[in-house]
Each structure stands twice: as C-alpha cells, then as structure tokens.
Scaffold this active site. Structure first.
Site, PDB file in Angstrom:
ATOM      1  N   ASP A  34      -6.373  -6.819   4.117  1.00  0.00           N
ATOM      2  CA  ASP A  34      -5.787  -5.469   4.158  1.00  0.00           C
ATOM      3  C   ASP A  34      -5.830  -4.940   5.588  1.00  0.00           C
ATOM      4  OD1 ASP A  34      -5.039  -2.838   3.714  1.00  0.00           O
ATOM      5  OD2 ASP A  34      -6.735  -2.355   2.410  1.00  0.00           O
ATOM      6  N   GLY A  35      -4.641  -4.689   6.126  1.00  0.00           N
ATOM      7  CA  GLY A  35      -4.537  -4.043   7.430  1.00  0.00           C
ATOM      8  C   GLY A  35      -3.733  -4.858   8.425  1.00  0.00           C
ATOM      9  N   GLY A  36      -2.621  -4.287   8.886  1.00  0.00           N
ATOM     10  CA  GLY A  36      -1.820  -4.948   9.917  1.00  0.00           C
ATOM     11  C   GLY A  36      -1.099  -6.200   9.461  1.00  0.00           C
ATOM     12  N   HIS A  83      -1.075  -1.279  -4.329  1.00  0.00           N
ATOM     13  CA  HIS A  83      -2.359  -0.990  -3.669  1.00  0.00           C
ATOM     14  C   HIS A  83      -2.495   0.514  -3.446  1.00  0.00           C
ATOM     15  CE1 HIS A  83      -5.828  -2.253  -1.205  1.00  0.00           C
ATOM     16  NE2 HIS A  83      -5.484  -1.301  -0.361  1.00  0.00           N
ATOM     17  N   ASP A 140      -4.892   3.406  -1.927  1.00  0.00           N
ATOM     18  CA  ASP A 140      -6.010   3.657  -1.012  1.00  0.00           C
ATOM     19  C   ASP A 140      -6.614   5.030  -1.261  1.00  0.00           C
ATOM     20  OD1 ASP A 140      -6.163   1.320   0.763  1.00  0.00           O
ATOM     21  OD2 ASP A 140      -4.098   1.846   1.285  1.00  0.00           O
ATOM     22  N   MET A 167      -9.477   7.667  -0.264  1.00  0.00           N
ATOM     23  CA  MET A 167     -10.384   7.983   0.856  1.00  0.00           C
ATOM     24  C   MET A 167     -11.004   9.357   0.661  1.00  0.00           C
ATOM     25  SD  MET A 167      -7.940   6.878   3.988  1.00  0.00           S
ATOM     26  CE  MET A 167      -6.959   5.360   3.928  1.00  0.00           C
ATOM     27  N   MET A 184     -12.330   3.754  -0.784  1.00  0.00           N
ATOM     28  CA  MET A 184     -13.043   3.951   0.493  1.00  0.00           C
ATOM     29  C   MET A 184     -13.822   5.245   0.355  1.00  0.00           C
ATOM     30  SD  MET A 184      -9.952   2.744   2.953  1.00  0.00           S
ATOM     31  CE  MET A 184      -8.756   2.895   1.623  1.00  0.00           C
ATOM     32  N   GLY A 217       1.220  -2.146   4.044  1.00  0.00           N
ATOM     33  CA  GLY A 217       1.709  -0.775   3.924  1.00  0.00           C
ATOM     34  C   GLY A 217       2.934  -0.568   4.768  1.00  0.00           C
ATOM     35  N   SER A 218       2.725  -0.386   6.075  1.00  0.00           N
ATOM     36  CA  SER A 218       3.852  -0.048   6.942  1.00  0.00           C
ATOM     37  C   SER A 218       4.902  -1.148   6.990  1.00  0.00           C
ATOM     38  CB  SER A 218       3.370   0.345   8.337  1.00  0.00           C
ATOM     39  OG  SER A 218       2.380  -0.518   8.783  1.00  0.00           O
ATOM     40  N   MET A 260     -11.247  -6.484   5.186  1.00  0.00           N
ATOM     41  CA  MET A 260     -10.452  -5.562   6.001  1.00  0.00           C
ATOM     42  C   MET A 260     -10.097  -6.238   7.327  1.00  0.00           C
ATOM     43  SD  MET A 260     -10.076  -2.919   4.133  1.00  0.00           S
ATOM     44  CE  MET A 260      -9.057  -2.081   5.359  1.00  0.00           C
ATOM     45  N   HIS A 315      -8.302   0.630  -4.120  1.00  0.00           N
ATOM     46  CA  HIS A 315      -9.257   0.362  -3.034  1.00  0.00           C
ATOM     47  C   HIS A 315     -10.014   1.653  -2.743  1.00  0.00           C
ATOM     48  CE1 HIS A 315      -9.548  -0.639   1.604  1.00  0.00           C
ATOM     49  NE2 HIS A 315     -10.726  -0.577   1.025  1.00  0.00           N
ATOM     50  N   SER A 365       0.835  -1.202   0.000  1.00  0.00           N
ATOM     51  CA  SER A 365       0.000   0.000   0.000  1.00  0.00           C
ATOM     52  C   SER A 365       0.865   1.245   0.000  1.00  0.00           C
ATOM     53  CB  SER A 365      -0.900   0.009   1.240  1.00  0.00           C
ATOM     54  OG  SER A 365      -1.472   1.297   1.373  1.00  0.00           O
ATOM     55  N   GLY A 417      -9.164   3.450   6.947  1.00  0.00           N
ATOM     56  CA  GLY A 417      -8.945   4.877   7.173  1.00  0.00           C
ATOM     57  C   GLY A 417      -7.488   5.237   7.425  1.00  0.00           C
ATOM     58  N   PHE A 418      -6.746   4.317   8.048  1.00  0.00           N
ATOM     59  CA  PHE A 418      -5.371   4.645   8.426  1.00  0.00           C
ATOM     60  C   PHE A 418      -4.458   3.435   8.301  1.00  0.00           C
ATOM     61  CE2 PHE A 418      -8.352   7.312  10.673  1.00  0.00           C
ATOM     62  CZ  PHE A 418      -7.842   8.582  10.448  1.00  0.00           C
ATOM     63  N   GLY A 419      -3.201   3.707   7.943  1.00  0.00           N
ATOM     64  CA  GLY A 419      -2.189   2.654   7.954  1.00  0.00           C
ATOM     65  C   GLY A 419      -1.653   2.471   9.366  1.00  0.00           C
TER      66      GLY A 419
HETATM   67  C1  DX5 Z   1      -6.424   1.208   5.522  1.00  0.00           C
HETATM   68  C2  DX5 Z   1      -5.924   0.893   4.146  1.00  0.00           C
HETATM   69  C3  DX5 Z   1      -4.764  -0.010   4.103  1.00  0.00           C
HETATM   70  C4  DX5 Z   1      -3.533   0.493   4.804  1.00  0.00           C
HETATM   71  C5  DX5 Z   1      -2.817  -0.707   5.340  1.00  0.00           C
HETATM   72  O1  DX5 Z   1      -7.609   1.900   5.409  1.00  0.00           O
HETATM   73  O2  DX5 Z   1      -6.957   0.282   3.387  1.00  0.00           O
HETATM   74  O3  DX5 Z   1      -4.461  -0.417   2.769  1.00  0.00           O
HETATM   75  O4  DX5 Z   1      -2.663   1.220   3.992  1.00  0.00           O
HETATM   76  O5  DX5 Z   1      -1.723  -0.284   6.084  1.00  0.00           O
HETATM   77  P1  DX5 Z   1      -0.932  -1.249   7.049  1.00  0.00           P
HETATM   78  O6  DX5 Z   1      -0.398  -2.376   6.231  1.00  0.00           O
HETATM   79  O7  DX5 Z   1       0.124  -0.351   7.611  1.00  0.00           O
HETATM   80  O8  DX5 Z   1      -1.912  -1.728   8.100  1.00  0.00           O
HETATM   81 ZN    ZN Z   2      -6.477  -0.591   1.379  1.00  0.00          ZN
END
Ligand code: DX5
Ligand code: ZN
Length: 214
Positions: free
Chosen positions: A174-176, A30, A32, A34, A65, A196-197, A136, A63, A7, A141-143
């Site tokens: 997607d996420g964590g 990916h 995102d 928003m 959102m 992402g992170s 999800m 993606h 991401s 909303g946030f990484g």
């Molecule tokens: C959150 C996004 C994710 C986000 C994932 O709303 O849809 O794609 O970037 O970030 P990580 O991998 O850091 O959880």
């Molecule tokens: Zn995403």
C-alpha cells in the site's frame, strides 16, 4: 492471481457511490480509516463504511490506521467490512492478537499492517492468525506519496515467512503503486496491490486496473 484494491481515499467523497462503481472490475475496495492520532490525518469511519456497503458486491478491505484498534474492530465488521487490517504499532502484542480473534469471531478476514520503519520480524507473532499481511510502501496518512523501493527486502522476507508457515495468507502492499512499481512489488512477492491516485487519476480506470494486475 494478482488482486487490485483501489483506495477510495483518492475518490471524490461527494460522489463516492459513483467512484465505487468506477472500480467495479477491481478485486477489493480499500477503505483507509484514520483517527488523527495514529496518523496525522483524519479520513472516514464507521458511518461511511456502513453507507458504502450496499453500493458494491466487492469485499471491503478496511485498513485501520487508528490507535488501539481492538476498541473498534467488531464495529467495523458489523458496518460491513470483509477484511480488517490493524497496525502492529497501534497496541500491545496481546491486544493485537485479541483483536485478530475478535475479527475472526465476526466471520471476517483479519490481518496486520507494518509501517515502513517496522521490521519484517514484527509480523511473526501474528502470522498464523492472519489472512492477509499489509506492508506499507509509504508512511501511512496520505495518498499520492512516492513508493519506497527500500521496502522490497521486507516484502520478500514476509513472502518467505508466509510460504513457510501460512501459505494461504495474502501479501498486500500500500502506497505509491502505479504500473511500474506494481511490477516491482509483485516480483518481490506481493499478491494484493492497493492503489489510490494511480487508479483514480487514470483516464481509463478499468484499463488502469487491468494494467496494474499485469
Ligand atoms: C496511505 C493509505 C493508502 C493511500 C494510498 O496512508 O493507506 O491506502 O490511499 O494512496 P496512493 O496509492 O496514492 O499512494
Ligand atoms: Zn491503506
């Protein structure tokens, strides 16, 4: 085969082209999007998708959102998206089905996304129309949030639906996602991992992508 979709929400937006080159061993990029309404954050939109399109040969996994995505899906396809996913919570069933049809009409891959509180069954009306389903594993909303392991029964249930009714459909989480949670998600049936992170914070990005792929 397990696919990795880093991401770019965790990339340096002032150096986006460089940060997209850094993930060239991944399978998808990916993106995102928003709108500050469907989720409590605003990220990037059409002009950025258009600008990054020529910087990579990887498919852009967009993606959305955003509220009532039917309004914008064709424009994201025209901007260069290869895969467009839309949330089932963002509009009526009728409009979501229509939006999937509009994406396919542009020759692109389409899919639905479910937020953590949305049950597995919510994907059923769309399953035959989907090339990909995204579950999800954090609130969108946030990484940088923690992986919700309690989403795994839902991933497993949707894997069951896919195998029974549309085996070509991909199952994305997607996420964590990091090296440990990637394994858990794959064990439960996911085959596309958004990260992402854990990708962008790694000292060795290609190494991390290979590690996530397992
Ligand atoms: C959150 C996004 C994710 C986000 C994932 O709303 O849809 O794609 O970037 O970030 P990580 O991998 O850091 O959880
Ligand atoms: Zn995403």
């Amino acid at each position: 085969m397990i696919k990795i979709s880093p991401s770019i929400l965790s990339a340096d937006f002032a150096n986006l082209e460089r940060d997209i080159q850094r993930i060239s061993t991944a399978d998808y990029v990916h993106v995102d999007v928003m709108d500050g309404l469907f989720v409590p954050n605003i990220s990037i939109g059409l002009p950025v998708v258009e600008s990054i399109r020529p910087t990579t040969s990887l498919p852009l996994d967009v993606h959305l959102m955003i509220d009532r995505p039917i309004r914008y899906v064709e424009r994201f396809c025209d901007a260069g998206a290869d895969i467009v996913t839309i949330h089932v919570e963002a509009d009526t069933e009728e409009n979501t089905l229509k939006a999937l049809g509009l994406i396919h009409g542009k020759g692109k891959k389409a899919g639905v996304v479910v937020k953590p509180k949305t049950p597995a069954e919510a994907v059923l009306p769309f399953l035959k129309q989907c090339d990909i389903i995204l579950v999800m594993t954090v609130e969108p909303g946030f990484g940088g949030q923690s992986f919700m392991a309690d989403m795994m029964p839902k991933v497993k249930a949707i894997r069951g639906y896919i195998d029974a009714e549309n085996p070509a459909c991909e199952l994305e989480v997607d996420g964590g996602i990091g090296p440990e949670t990637a394994k858990v998600a794959v064990e439960n049936g996911a085959n596309v991992l958004v990260a992402g992170s854990s990708v962008y914070k790694a000292a060795d990005i290609p190494g991390r992508i290979a590690q996530l792929r397992g």
